[in-house]
Design an enzyme around this catalytic site. Sequence first.
Site, PDB file in Angstrom:
ATOM      1  N   THR A 128       8.557  17.262   9.714  1.00  0.00           N
ATOM      2  CA  THR A 128       7.215  17.510  10.257  1.00  0.00           C
ATOM      3  C   THR A 128       7.171  18.716  11.200  1.00  0.00           C
ATOM      4  OG1 THR A 128       5.637  16.576  11.834  1.00  0.00           O
ATOM      5  CG2 THR A 128       7.834  15.696  11.941  1.00  0.00           C
ATOM      6  N   ASP A 129       5.982  19.302  11.344  1.00  0.00           N
ATOM      7  CA  ASP A 129       5.807  20.413  12.306  1.00  0.00           C
ATOM      8  C   ASP A 129       6.037  19.957  13.745  1.00  0.00           C
ATOM      9  OD1 ASP A 129       3.478  18.859  12.502  1.00  0.00           O
ATOM     10  OD2 ASP A 129       2.082  20.543  12.262  1.00  0.00           O
TER      11      ASP A 129
HETATM   12  N1  LIG Z   1       1.406  12.114   7.569  1.00  0.00           N
HETATM   13  C1  LIG Z   1       1.615  13.363   7.937  1.00  0.00           C
HETATM   14  O1  LIG Z   1       0.684  14.047   8.335  1.00  0.00           O
HETATM   15  C2  LIG Z   1       3.003  13.964   7.851  1.00  0.00           C
HETATM   16  C3  LIG Z   1       3.152  15.331   8.101  1.00  0.00           C
HETATM   17  C4  LIG Z   1       4.424  15.903   7.968  1.00  0.00           C
HETATM   18  C5  LIG Z   1       5.506  15.115   7.609  1.00  0.00           C
HETATM   19  N2  LIG Z   1       5.329  13.786   7.402  1.00  0.00           N
HETATM   20  C6  LIG Z   1       6.515  12.987   7.005  1.00  0.00           C
HETATM   21  O2  LIG Z   1       6.284  12.535   5.679  1.00  0.00           O
HETATM   22  C7  LIG Z   1       6.893  11.251   5.478  1.00  0.00           C
HETATM   23  C8  LIG Z   1       5.875  10.265   4.948  1.00  0.00           C
HETATM   24  O3  LIG Z   1       4.819  10.149   5.881  1.00  0.00           O
HETATM   25  P1  LIG Z   1       3.537   9.234   5.588  1.00  0.00           P
HETATM   26  O4  LIG Z   1       2.431   9.755   6.388  1.00  0.00           O
HETATM   27  O5  LIG Z   1       3.389   9.067   4.135  1.00  0.00           O
HETATM   28  O6  LIG Z   1       4.040   7.862   6.221  1.00  0.00           O
HETATM   29  P2  LIG Z   1       3.606   6.375   5.907  1.00  0.00           P
HETATM   30  O7  LIG Z   1       3.787   5.643   7.188  1.00  0.00           O
HETATM   31  O8  LIG Z   1       2.275   6.314   5.227  1.00  0.00           O
HETATM   32  O9  LIG Z   1       4.682   5.874   4.832  1.00  0.00           O
HETATM   33  C9  LIG Z   1       6.010   5.588   5.169  1.00  0.00           C
HETATM   34  C10 LIG Z   1       6.573   4.711   4.051  1.00  0.00           C
HETATM   35  O10 LIG Z   1       7.958   4.486   4.330  1.00  0.00           O
HETATM   36  C11 LIG Z   1       8.233   3.112   4.064  1.00  0.00           C
HETATM   37  N3  LIG Z   1       9.413   2.724   4.865  1.00  0.00           N
HETATM   38  C12 LIG Z   1       9.507   2.623   6.216  1.00  0.00           C
HETATM   39  N4  LIG Z   1      10.742   2.224   6.561  1.00  0.00           N
HETATM   40  C13 LIG Z   1      11.452   2.103   5.416  1.00  0.00           C
HETATM   41  C14 LIG Z   1      12.787   1.734   5.110  1.00  0.00           C
HETATM   42  N5  LIG Z   1      13.657   1.413   6.073  1.00  0.00           N
HETATM   43  N6  LIG Z   1      13.173   1.721   3.813  1.00  0.00           N
HETATM   44  C15 LIG Z   1      12.306   2.034   2.822  1.00  0.00           C
HETATM   45  N7  LIG Z   1      11.026   2.358   3.044  1.00  0.00           N
HETATM   46  C16 LIG Z   1      10.601   2.401   4.325  1.00  0.00           C
HETATM   47  C17 LIG Z   1       6.958   2.377   4.470  1.00  0.00           C
HETATM   48  O11 LIG Z   1       6.884   1.081   3.896  1.00  0.00           O
HETATM   49  C18 LIG Z   1       5.904   3.338   3.946  1.00  0.00           C
HETATM   50  O12 LIG Z   1       5.601   3.056   2.601  1.00  0.00           O
HETATM   51  C19 LIG Z   1       7.502  10.867   6.819  1.00  0.00           C
HETATM   52  O13 LIG Z   1       8.868  11.184   6.794  1.00  0.00           O
HETATM   53  C20 LIG Z   1       6.769  11.738   7.820  1.00  0.00           C
HETATM   54  O14 LIG Z   1       7.580  12.012   8.937  1.00  0.00           O
HETATM   55  C21 LIG Z   1       4.100  13.179   7.512  1.00  0.00           C
END
Ligand SMILES: NC(=O)c1ccc[n+]([C@@H]2O[C@H](COP(=O)([O-])OP(=O)(O)OC[C@H]3O[C@@H](n4cnc5c(N)ncnc54)[C@H](O)[C@@H]3O)[C@@H](O)[C@H]2O)c1
Length: 346
Positions: A128-129
């Site tokens: 992430t940023d």
């Molecule tokens: N949402 C944003 O704006 C954003 C921006 C940049 C980067 N990210 C990164 O992208 C990724 C996904 O983000 P998101 O917004 O989809 O998150 P989210 O919270 O919607 O989804 C996370 C998923 O991971 C699963 N999970 C959590 N712990 C787990 C484990 N131990 N084993 C297996 N599955 C597990 C959860 O059940 C969920 O389905 C993350 O790594 C986040 O840091 C998100």
Amino acid sequence: MRILVTGGCGFIGSHVVRQALMIPNVERVINLDSLTYSGHPQNCSDIYDSRYYFIHGSINDGSLLREIFQTEQISVVLHLAAESHVDRSINSVKPFVETNIEGTRVILESILESKRLGQEIDLIHVSTDEVYGSLAPDDPSFTEQNPLNPRNPYAATKAASDMLVQAFVNTHEISAVITRCSNNYGPNQFPEKLIPLMTINAMNGDNLPVYGDGKQIRDWIHVIDHSNGILCAMLGLKMGRLSTGEVVNFGASNEIENIEIVQKIIQLTNAKESQIKYVKDRPGHDRRYAMGFQKAKKILGWSPEIEWDEGLATTVEWYKENSEWVESITSGKYRDWIKNQYGKTI
Ligand SMILES: NC(=O)c1ccc[n+]([C@@H]2O[C@H](COP(=O)([O-])OP(=O)(O)OC[C@H]3O[C@@H](n4cnc5c(N)ncnc54)[C@H](O)[C@@H]3O)[C@@H](O)[C@H]2O)c1
């Protein structure tokens, strides 16, 4: 390519699964998800493809990972599983350390073990940023050269996992690329995050809780553009356009204040300005993030394609049309969390 997506029932992961299945030479997409509060099988319930398979399990389970690597002959891991909400990391950092740092450690050691047995697996580590910290109003956008300067517990655990990946590249020569992206929006986002929270509350006639002065700036990118970026990074590493250990940023040059987004959502849902309620700001709330994505453009030929006004309008429309999804996601536990977080304004 035989892909393991971690966290494929989450917001971004579910789009990555769908987009990956559009690549013709992808033979298999396994989705490993432990279904925490933010992971929902409904996010993938429209996928009918014999190449797709869901496994309910945790990235913290090394023997499960190694079994999947071996039996499914996995060649790439797209690692998205995480605890992802800053507010929750302020309340309790433990799950963030366990999933984001320890979970990534387990993935790295499992990949290393497979490598020692002769199976090469590429890792795309999705970050992430927020690991870069906060920008002043006139600062240039973040580039991949910015030092890591995480300022909240979520960002600190993501930065730690990024560094662990880089250490494994350097010391164990595993093949990995780190992607860092700005704030995502789009369908299937868990409604604790700004855009779905405001959309759902606006539609229900509830209060719209805005942190502090509402002038925090984020660089908003549509989730499909981000998902395509992750897949471009995967192909870039396979084809040698990116080398192991490299970082690539994704953003969309959509720097927008939170309050402006809330006002736009009010217009799109015919809600009322009087629904806005300013609440005490998040402690240590970063003021501004903005991502430079020149490298992704130049090396991967990637650019964001979904224009903000259009993307936001179709996103709001999606939440309007998917009331069953909203109902099933916003359970009692969700309501308790929102009430605790924003107090009497809800
Ligand atoms: N949402 C944003 O704006 C954003 C921006 C940049 C980067 N990210 C990164 O992208 C990724 C996904 O983000 P998101 O917004 O989809 O998150 P989210 O919270 O919607 O989804 C996370 C998923 O991971 C699963 N999970 C959590 N712990 C787990 C484990 N131990 N084993 C297996 N599955 C597990 C959860 O059940 C969920 O389905 C993350 O790594 C986040 O840091 C998100």
